[in-house]
Design an enzyme around this catalytic site. Structure first.
Site, short mmCIF file in Angstrom:
data_model
loop_
_atom_site.label_atom_id
_atom_site.label_comp_id
_atom_site.label_asym_id
_atom_site.label_seq_id
_atom_site.Cartn_x
_atom_site.Cartn_y
_atom_site.Cartn_z
N ASP A 148 2.68 -0.68 11.80
CA ASP A 148 1.23 -1.25 11.47
C ASP A 148 0.99 -2.52 11.79
OD1 ASP A 148 0.59 1.28 10.38
OD2 ASP A 148 1.35 0.88 8.34
N GLN A 161 5.33 9.62 6.64
CA GLN A 161 4.52 10.48 5.90
C GLN A 161 4.81 11.82 6.06
OE1 GLN A 161 0.60 9.55 7.74
NE2 GLN A 161 0.32 7.70 6.56
N ARG A 195 2.91 5.89 -3.27
CA ARG A 195 3.82 6.95 -3.79
C ARG A 195 3.77 6.57 -5.41
NH1 ARG A 195 4.34 5.90 1.15
NH2 ARG A 195 5.81 6.95 2.49
N LYS A 210 0.89 -1.30 -0.02
CA LYS A 210 0.11 -0.11 -0.10
C LYS A 210 0.83 1.23 -0.07
CE LYS A 210 -2.65 0.97 3.74
NZ LYS A 210 -2.45 2.20 4.11
N SER A 211 1.91 1.11 0.87
CA SER A 211 2.51 2.30 0.77
C SER A 211 3.38 2.95 -0.48
CB SER A 211 3.89 2.18 1.80
OG SER A 211 3.22 2.38 3.20
C1 S3P Z 1 2.96 5.20 6.01
C2 S3P Z 1 3.70 5.63 7.36
C3 S3P Z 1 3.05 5.20 8.31
C4 S3P Z 1 2.16 4.06 8.42
C5 S3P Z 1 1.02 4.21 7.64
C6 S3P Z 1 1.66 4.41 6.17
C7 S3P Z 1 3.32 5.48 4.62
O1 S3P Z 1 2.60 6.30 9.14
O2 S3P Z 1 1.69 3.87 9.84
O3 S3P Z 1 0.20 3.15 7.67
O4 S3P Z 1 3.03 4.94 3.71
O5 S3P Z 1 4.44 6.51 4.54
P1 S3P Z 1 3.59 7.44 9.93
O6 S3P Z 1 4.75 7.77 8.75
O7 S3P Z 1 2.83 8.50 10.25
O8 S3P Z 1 4.00 6.70 11.08
#
Ligand code: S3P
Length: 434
Positions: free
Chosen positions: A316, A169, A27, A22-23
């Site tokens: 997560d 994030q 991007r 997903k991450s």
């Molecule tokens: C993510 C970063 C994490 C994670 C989120 C996805 C990302 O959050 O918990 O599910 O894709 O960069 P944080 O960076 O705010 O901890």
């Protein structure tokens, strides 16, 4: 939607794949919209969060097409993106809202971001504040600095930003804004968070340096090269099955093509120190990211502690690791994990409420919890609180429990893993939805 799960599934054997990460998928879409040329993504996950990101870049005038098994993004560069006619709905997705804010600030585009009820409760000042130090004009809503958030047009300048929370994030929002700033944009963080943005920027030709806790981008980046990759399997989705197999002696489950970025694989290290037997096979590189096949054997487990420096690498996965802790010998402790309280739900309170109903001895504190084990789990009526990771963690706990459990408010699985119930069924678990 409610899940009904029959417990005591017995030994599990099988081979599976999980949806794309997903991450990385967020991007891929956002950065491809800034690139000049066509980017092609295979294995793209169809979870609601990633679909929110696709709708967002379409609202900015970028063409995105779903063609058979692939997603094609027709990037025409930052300059070609246009202000949306209406507020952009980020749905349930914090990553969409936060990364998009950085992209808009760096591209000098005016937009309003809104989201669902859960996202509207989540903190947005954590990105608005550093972006303002780069010249961005951003308004969040009171109280507490939440959505709706308005990003106004304003010239952006480089800066050096020290984050107080390790957050990929926030780091990514700053780097995205830095693409449009002249000079060096630097981000320091207290502990290493996932570095997908840095790796993907490098793959797409940006001048970026990075190491754990540090990233520096030389701007402005006039154009990014398009990217064509297979999105690797999401370790955060794989974790549910890795953990389940690790808890059931004699089980053997293989998961193919999983991302093994060190910023995401904390759960594997933690499981290994709890005594789990996990083999990593066929290490390869895809789009600058390590990918592996996993084979997990079930067995006896012992307690462990997770502290602040390790938290970002398993942020997560802490809900599902808390289920594993119920089956491990001794008292496990998680600390330095206050961030869990500002995810899609308060994941500390939400998880412990459910586990207590299942008969688990646990204690909650401000930035973590303790869990004692091994503890046979009782079937229960659980509430997923509309949070995908809580729903799936409870479903795995229910597979181990004696009797039949129900999980209310379970439709949130569609956020990251729409096929979760069928994947469990394929391993022989009796799960129905009503
Ligand atoms: C993510 C970063 C994490 C994670 C989120 C996805 C990302 O959050 O918990 O599910 O894709 O960069 P944080 O960076 O705010 O901890």
């Amino acid at each position: 939607m409610t899940f009904v799960i029959k417990g005591e599934a017995g030994v599990l054997k099988g081979s599976m794949m999980v949806p794309g990460d997903k991450s990385i998928a967020h991007r891929a879409i956002l950065f491809a919209a800034l690139a000049e040329g066509v980017s092609v993504f295979r294995g793209f996950p169809r979870g609601a969060d990633n679909l929110s990101t696709i709708s967002a870049v379409r609202a900015l005038g970028c063409k995105v097409e779903e063609v058979e098994d692939r997603i094609e993004v027709y990037g025409k560069g930052r300059e070609a993106l246009r202000a949306p006619k209406e507020p952009i709905d980020c749905g349930n997705s914090g990553t969409t809202a936060r990364l998009l804010a950085g992209l808009l600030a760096g591209s000098n585009i005016e937009a309003t971001l809104v989201g669902d009820e859960s996202l509207t409760r989540r903190p947005m000042e954590r990105i608005a504040a550093p972006l303002r130090t780069m010249g961005a004009k951003i308004e969040t809503s009171a109280p507490g600095g939440t959505l709706p958030m308005v990003i106004h047009r304003a010239p952006i300048r480089n800066n050096r930003i020290e984050l107080t929370v390790a957050s990929a994030q926030v780091k990514s929002a700053v780097l995205l804004a830095g693409l449009g700033a002249k000079g060096r944009t630097e981000v320091e963080e207290p502990f290493p968070s996932r570095d997908h943005t840095e790796r993907m920027f490098a793959e797409m030709g940006a001048d970026i340096e990075y190491r754990p806790c540090h990233a520096a981008l030389e701007g402005p980046v006039e154009s990014l090269k398009p990217l064509s990759i297979q999105i690797p399997g999401d370790p955060s989705s794989a974790a549910f099955f890795v953990c389940l197999a690790a808890m059931i002696p004699k089980s053997e489950v293989q998961i193919l093509g999983v991302l093994d970025n060190p910023g995401r694989s904390g759960y594997l290290k933690i499981l290994e120190r709890m005594g789990a037997k996990i083999q990593k096979k066929n290490l390869r590189s895809v789009g600058g990211e390590p990918v592996i096949d996993l084979v997990v054997h079930g067995g006896e487990l012992k307690c462990t502690d997770i502290n602040a420096p390790e938290v970002p690498s398993c942020i997560d996965e802490i809900p599902i690791l808390s289920v594993v802790m119920t089956q491990a010998d001794g008292q496990s402790t998680v600390s330095g994990a206050r961030e869990l309280r500002v995810k899609e739900a308060d994941r500390i309170t939400g998880m412990l409420e459910g586990l207590s109903k299942m008969g688990v001895e646990c204690d909650e504190f401000e930035d973590g919890f303790t869990i004692s084990g091994p503890n046979p789990l009782l079937s229960a009526e659980l509430n997923g609180l509309g949070d995908h990771r809580l729903v799936m963690s409870f479903a795995i706990a229910a597979v181990l429990a004696k009797g039949e459990s129900t999980i209310k408010d379970a439709s949130a699985v569609a956020i990251s893993f729409p096929g979760f119930a069928s994947a469990l069924q394929q391993l022989g678990v009796q799960i129905t939805q009503s």
